[in-house]
Scaffold this motif. Sequence first.
Motif, PDB file in Angstrom:
ATOM      1  N   ILE A   1      -6.756   2.144  -3.434  1.00  0.00           N
ATOM      2  CA  ILE A   1      -6.130   0.952  -2.851  1.00  0.00           C
ATOM      3  C   ILE A   1      -7.077   0.302  -1.854  1.00  0.00           C
ATOM      4  O   ILE A   1      -7.588   0.964  -0.941  1.00  0.00           O
TER       5      ILE A   1
ATOM      6  N   ASN B   1      -7.213   3.085   0.802  1.00  0.00           N
ATOM      7  CA  ASN B   1      -8.493   3.791   0.887  1.00  0.00           C
ATOM      8  C   ASN B   1      -9.516   2.996   1.686  1.00  0.00           C
ATOM      9  O   ASN B   1     -10.308   3.567   2.435  1.00  0.00           O
TER      10      ASN B   1
ATOM     11  N   PRO C   1      -0.254   8.451  -6.775  1.00  0.00           N
ATOM     12  CA  PRO C   1      -1.024   9.121  -5.714  1.00  0.00           C
ATOM     13  C   PRO C   1      -2.538   9.057  -5.901  1.00  0.00           C
ATOM     14  O   PRO C   1      -3.283   9.145  -4.923  1.00  0.00           O
TER      15      PRO C   1
ATOM     16  N   ARG D   1       1.041   3.762  -3.223  1.00  0.00           N
ATOM     17  CA  ARG D   1       0.585   5.146  -3.053  1.00  0.00           C
ATOM     18  C   ARG D   1       1.641   6.137  -3.501  1.00  0.00           C
ATOM     19  O   ARG D   1       1.335   7.169  -4.103  1.00  0.00           O
ATOM     20  N   GLN D   2       2.905   5.829  -3.246  1.00  0.00           N
ATOM     21  CA  GLN D   2       3.987   6.715  -3.670  1.00  0.00           C
ATOM     22  C   GLN D   2       4.133   6.724  -5.189  1.00  0.00           C
ATOM     23  O   GLN D   2       4.420   7.756  -5.787  1.00  0.00           O
TER      24      GLN D   2
ATOM     25  N   SER E   1       0.833  -1.212   0.000  1.00  0.00           N
ATOM     26  CA  SER E   1       0.000   0.000   0.000  1.00  0.00           C
ATOM     27  C   SER E   1       0.860   1.252   0.000  1.00  0.00           C
ATOM     28  O   SER E   1       0.595   2.212  -0.740  1.00  0.00           O
TER      29      SER E   1
ATOM     30  N   GLY F   1      -1.711   4.329   3.108  1.00  0.00           N
ATOM     31  CA  GLY F   1      -2.288   4.803   1.854  1.00  0.00           C
ATOM     32  C   GLY F   1      -3.496   4.045   1.370  1.00  0.00           C
ATOM     33  O   GLY F   1      -4.050   4.370   0.313  1.00  0.00           O
TER      34      GLY F   1
END
Length: 366
Positions: A230, A249, A226, A222-223, A218, A247
């Motif tokens: 997820i 959701n 963006p 995310r990195q 995750s 990160g």
Amino acid sequence: MSATQNNGQNGMRARIRAKLRKKKYIILQRYLRGFYLSFVLILFVTLLGVVGFMLIEDYSLVEAFYMTVITLSTVGYTEVKPLTDTGRIFTSFLIIANLGTFAYAISNLTTYIIDGNLKRMIQEYSLQSNIDKLKGHVILCGFGRYGAEVVKHFKLHKVPFVIIEASAAVADKIQEKGDLLYLHGDATHDEVLEMAGIRQAKSLITTLPDDAENVYVSLTARQMNPSLRIISRALSQKSEAKLKLAGANEVITLEEMGGFFMATLIGKPDLVTFFRILSYETSASVSLEEIGFEHLPDDNSPLTIRQLNIRENSGASVIGLKTLSGDYIVNPSPETVLKRGMQLFVLGNHDQILKFQELWTKVKQQ
């Protein structure tokens, strides 16, 4: 469009093409590494022979090369010039070195063809080419019991997806199915996510059996993207906060979800069955769809639900709305103004949903 925008788009396309070439190069490198080493060893022995004959026997470059070739190939042609004792010793060691090099090259060739590496390389190269064509797809990390269930529903609803699976045995089972896009690799590695098209993906689902791995996936995903949605599996409720901080959701705790589902079956069994039909069964006469509003007219010409005339034009019905703040409105008012980023929930049969999608396509083109 300005020259600066054109240059920016051309630069982005060039970077994307470079990344795609790199992905395929990684596949070729993985399978052809043995051939590269064999070639280097053969080249080294050949250069060694040429230089040795030139220094020891004072051969010219052509004579040294010719003598090296007939020595390494063991064809038995006559020597260019009679060899000295030192030259004979050097030639003997050159032949011994060549035997090892030749045996290694034959071993690589046998492994490549007989053991199926050639077939696997072609399959992986073809899979990667198909993955590279995906856009707005879902990346599924892990093909265990829960991952297999996710795949079943994705196939029913024709959702584009790619699987990342670390286990070689499980990857072989996926390959046997023949109709799934997958990568054999570790989803916690950046390069594997890159090969899965993480930057073009719409969502990522991680169902790995270790919460620490799900946190790492995750965080990395995310990195790298963006805007990615997820969804993560969690074995322990204690991991939920860490996964969201990393990160994710949405975090699905299987015990909580299963308990809620079973309790609802006791109180409202028919409602649960009806919802399952709406959500999962493509053969059902009715369908519940979620429509996202990403393209709307500007603020000077606001669009309301009434103006869409959904019921009159398609026969489908609006039963819910998700606002920009994340609130859900059941049976929203026809005067509700639609804004970019909202989600509309529409109920209807297959033909009605298709008509609504056609209607919405026309609205976007206006």
